[in-house]
Design a protein around this motif. Structure first.
Motif: not given
Length: 243
Positions: A209, A192, A185, A207, A168, A196, A212, A172
């Protein structure tokens, strides 16, 4: 107690949801119902079939009986492949069937990017390039500028579900660029939830995801705000705009 409902295709990274529930620290229940993921491959037609109305409708009654207050279709690919208007129609039909507010992960990304004030984003997609380009088209239709995209070219959700922290982080980093205000993502098959803070520290920027933002979107639909630093910047900032 706020009860959030999710329709999740197949069995790949669904354990992100109970993890997120724990990180939200009480007063919120996360109910996940699994829909038929079909082939589980990242082809446009296969993804469209995964988001077909009859497949989503099959899980709605279970969420309603569980007392969910809102429902989110927890699939990015199974929504953006319909385009902006098609995905909107998908969500509207889901809301009518469920009798409650509804959304999908694709819209969650647009709303979350606006929430943190990220008008320019980079995309790290697990998908093949043709599928990843449909996601960037969706973001642009929602007013989010895409500064760059990295398509990993994986062909199935089952493969992505085996990825770990280093995979991951590599994706990223490969996606990131100096003009991006955040990195996205977009795959709910990608674990994920535990990564994070690490991702944001490594990239020095927010970021977003898939799992999330999916849970954040459900909270948004219920007008519930939660401060949860272990879920990243999205869960620690004051709202920038009202959507």
């Amino acid at each position: 107690m706020t009860a959030l409902g999710f329709l999740y295709p197949g069995h790949f990274a669904e354990d992100d949801y109970p993890r997120i529930e724990q990180l939200l620290a009480g007063g919120i229940r996360v109910d996940t119902v699994h829909t038929d993921a079909g082939e589980g491959v990242y082809g446009v037609e296969a993804l469209r079939r995964s988001g077909a109305p009859e497949r989503l409708a099959a899980g709605v009654e279970e969420l309603r009986l569980a007392g969910a207050e809102t429902v989110v279709w927890a699939s990015t690919g199974g929504s953006f492949v319909y385009g902006w208007e098609g995905a909107r129609d998908q969500v509207r039909a889901l809301a009518r069937q469920a009798g409650m507010p509804a959304s999908s992960t694709s819209f969650a990304f647009v709303h979350a990017a606006r929430e943190i004030g990220a008008g320019r984003v980079a995309v790290g997609a697990t998908y093949p390039a043709d599928v990843a380009s449909l996601f960037t088209d969706f973001l642009r239709a929602g007013g989010v500028e895409v500064t760059g995209v990295r398509a990993a070219g994986t062909v199935s959700a089952a493969e992505v579900g085996t990825w770990g922290e280093e995979d991951v982080l590599t994706l990223a980093r490969a996606a990131d660029g100096p003009d991006a205000e955040a990195v996205l993502l977009p795959d709910t098959a990608l674990h994920t939830a535990a990564y994070v803070p690490l991702l944001e520290k490594a990239l020095s920027k927010p970021v977003l995801t898939a799992n999330q933002v999916t849970v954040w979107e459900a909270l948004r639909l219920t007008d519930r705000r939660v401060n949860a630093p272990e879920l990243g910047s999205l869960f620690t900032r004051e709202p920038i705009i009202q959507v």
